[in-house]
Write a protein that holds these residues in place. Sequence first.
Motif, PDB file in Angstrom:
ATOM      1  N   ALA A   1      31.828  36.207  45.140  1.00  0.00           N
ATOM      2  CA  ALA A   1      31.361  34.976  45.177  1.00  0.00           C
ATOM      3  C   ALA A   1      30.224  34.773  44.052  1.00  0.00           C
ATOM      4  O   ALA A   1      29.986  33.429  44.034  1.00  0.00           O
ATOM      5  CB  ALA A   1      30.328  34.907  46.576  1.00  0.00           C
ATOM      6  N   THR A   2      29.982  35.755  43.281  1.00  0.00           N
ATOM      7  CA  THR A   2      29.094  35.767  42.409  1.00  0.00           C
ATOM      8  C   THR A   2      29.529  36.388  41.196  1.00  0.00           C
ATOM      9  O   THR A   2      30.452  37.157  41.159  1.00  0.00           O
ATOM     10  CB  THR A   2      27.696  36.364  42.655  1.00  0.00           C
ATOM     11  OG1 THR A   2      27.645  37.543  42.996  1.00  0.00           O
ATOM     12  CG2 THR A   2      27.220  35.658  43.995  1.00  0.00           C
ATOM     13  N   ALA A   3      28.729  35.936  40.047  1.00  0.00           N
ATOM     14  CA  ALA A   3      29.097  36.807  38.847  1.00  0.00           C
ATOM     15  C   ALA A   3      28.945  38.134  39.091  1.00  0.00           C
ATOM     16  O   ALA A   3      29.964  39.084  38.592  1.00  0.00           O
ATOM     17  CB  ALA A   3      28.069  36.250  37.675  1.00  0.00           C
ATOM     18  N   GLY A   4      28.039  38.491  39.618  1.00  0.00           N
ATOM     19  CA  GLY A   4      27.611  40.029  39.874  1.00  0.00           C
ATOM     20  C   GLY A   4      28.945  40.636  40.623  1.00  0.00           C
ATOM     21  O   GLY A   4      29.364  41.838  40.104  1.00  0.00           O
ATOM     22  N   GLU A   5      29.285  40.169  41.794  1.00  0.00           N
ATOM     23  CA  GLU A   5      30.660  40.671  42.326  1.00  0.00           C
ATOM     24  C   GLU A   5      31.625  40.707  41.617  1.00  0.00           C
ATOM     25  O   GLU A   5      32.579  41.598  41.708  1.00  0.00           O
ATOM     26  CB  GLU A   5      30.639  39.738  43.716  1.00  0.00           C
ATOM     27  CG  GLU A   5      29.479  39.998  44.656  1.00  0.00           C
ATOM     28  CD  GLU A   5      29.330  39.093  45.457  1.00  0.00           C
ATOM     29  OE1 GLU A   5      28.473  39.014  46.674  1.00  0.00           O
ATOM     30  OE2 GLU A   5      30.152  37.977  45.876  1.00  0.00           O
ATOM     31  N   ARG A   6      32.031  39.602  40.836  1.00  0.00           N
ATOM     32  CA  ARG A   6      33.121  39.333  40.132  1.00  0.00           C
ATOM     33  C   ARG A   6      33.002  40.704  38.895  1.00  0.00           C
ATOM     34  O   ARG A   6      34.122  41.319  38.716  1.00  0.00           O
ATOM     35  CB  ARG A   6      33.345  38.102  39.068  1.00  0.00           C
ATOM     36  CG  ARG A   6      34.378  38.009  38.153  1.00  0.00           C
ATOM     37  CD  ARG A   6      34.574  36.479  37.810  1.00  0.00           C
ATOM     38  NE  ARG A   6      33.356  36.079  37.163  1.00  0.00           N
ATOM     39  CZ  ARG A   6      33.026  36.406  35.765  1.00  0.00           C
ATOM     40  NH1 ARG A   6      33.600  37.363  35.129  1.00  0.00           N
ATOM     41  NH2 ARG A   6      31.716  36.000  35.527  1.00  0.00           N
ATOM     42  N   LEU A   7      31.887  40.612  38.233  1.00  0.00           N
ATOM     43  CA  LEU A   7      31.707  41.753  37.258  1.00  0.00           C
ATOM     44  C   LEU A   7      32.015  43.141  37.569  1.00  0.00           C
ATOM     45  O   LEU A   7      32.437  44.222  37.037  1.00  0.00           O
ATOM     46  CB  LEU A   7      30.693  41.376  36.291  1.00  0.00           C
ATOM     47  CG  LEU A   7      30.438  40.280  35.786  1.00  0.00           C
ATOM     48  CD1 LEU A   7      29.099  40.050  35.239  1.00  0.00           C
ATOM     49  CD2 LEU A   7      31.613  40.033  34.740  1.00  0.00           C
ATOM     50  N   TYR A   8      31.785  43.435  38.995  1.00  0.00           N
ATOM     51  CA  TYR A   8      31.941  44.822  39.661  1.00  0.00           C
ATOM     52  C   TYR A   8      33.354  45.054  39.494  1.00  0.00           C
ATOM     53  O   TYR A   8      33.896  46.079  39.318  1.00  0.00           O
ATOM     54  CB  TYR A   8      31.399  44.872  40.849  1.00  0.00           C
ATOM     55  CG  TYR A   8      31.374  46.387  41.606  1.00  0.00           C
ATOM     56  CD1 TYR A   8      32.337  46.497  42.310  1.00  0.00           C
ATOM     57  CD2 TYR A   8      30.804  47.334  40.910  1.00  0.00           C
ATOM     58  CE1 TYR A   8      32.763  48.091  42.790  1.00  0.00           C
ATOM     59  CE2 TYR A   8      30.884  48.700  41.373  1.00  0.00           C
ATOM     60  CZ  TYR A   8      31.866  48.989  42.288  1.00  0.00           C
ATOM     61  OH  TYR A   8      32.005  50.243  42.886  1.00  0.00           O
TER      62      TYR A   8
END
Length: 297
Positions: A150-157
């Motif tokens: 849902a966020t950039a952080g979650e996508r980048l993980y």
Amino acid sequence: MLDTRRVAGWGHEALIREVELSPKPGLVDRFNNGAHDDMDLAMFRASAAAIEPWLGVFFRFGRSECDRPAADFLPRLRPQGQACERAMLRATGGVNTHKGSVFALGLLSAAAGRLAGRGVAADADGLCLEVAAICDGLVARELRDGGPAATAGERLYREHGLPGARGEAASGFATVRRHGLPAWRRARAAGHGEEAALHAVLLNLLAYNQDTNLVARGGISALHFVQTRARALLVAGGVDAADHLAEMARLDREMIERHISPGGSADLLAVTWFLSRFSLYPDDGAGLGSSARAGVV
Ligand SMILES: CC(C)(COP(=O)(O)OP(=O)(O)OC[C@H]1O[C@@H](n2cnc3c(N)ncnc32)[C@H](O[C@H]2O[C@H](COP(=O)(O)OP(=O)(O)OP(=O)(O)O)[C@@H](O)[C@H]2O)[C@@H]1O)[C@@H](O)C(=O)NCCC(=O)NCCS
Ligand SMILES: Nc1ncnc2[nH]cnc12
């Protein structure tokens, strides 16, 4: 004595010292807005002012729930953290200035309250280990096993395995403890003032922090570019090099041209200064009276 006012005051001061440090490559400072067209110094000051009272709320909440098992604490703290985020967004007209700082300093303020409630002297390591206990399992629960990003952080993980702010907190701010605080102490012990010491901290964080903000805008190559340039500046002498500030200004221009910004490293710079207030080391300029030096309740 460690209390609500002191913890919230240090948290606010940490955010102000971070944003006012200049130059800061790619970031908002007194000289320019870095790689941002939606944020400026006044907005960060307004954001810091909106966050300050919430740090007192988190401290008091931690103190009131000091005996709750650490594993059960974060779900009860989070709604207050999200309310603080909303206060930040109201102060900035909807711009995300300090989302990462709210998370990090919110956790540390609550951890300070938990230690105070238990009558435990709060030094930097003790605070960081309390945060690690509160965030134990967070990366697996929310990043590895979580739902759609849902966020950039979650996508980048998912894309690169970078755990971002969650990973840093769950590690007990390992990047700050391994790189930020030692750089601060070395610079202060060498006789540097607070500004040069903060520049030493920032350079070490840029060299070693896995900053998801850099990757969100410029891909993994942006992170590698910044880490390589920062490590080269450290090899060239860091803040002891005669042209250090000119080199920081040059890196600032290069990152602005690339439209990349190390917002996560800026947060950890503020976290480093905040934790230096809880130091047991008299030579690092913590500025505390002996009675409060260890954050004694
Ligand atoms: C737990 C959350 C905070 C996680 O949020 P998210 O899913 O977004 O995950 P991350 O991207 O990992 O982290 C969010 C922010 O954390 C900072 N950050 C990034 N990398 C690191 C790192 N390695 N270590 C520590 N911190 C890190 C960073 O925040 C800063 O940058 C933002 C400003 O820069 P900008 O480029 O403008 O950012 P954007 O506006 O997003 O991009 P543009 O559109 O402009 O291009 C600013 O936030 C700085 O602080 C990351 O952005 C969250 O899910 C959560 O739960 N929050 C609720 C609060 C809470 O739980 N509190 C508990 C204690 S009270
Ligand atoms: N000074 C700064 N500039 C841009 N993003 C930030 N996030 C936290 N501090 C920041």
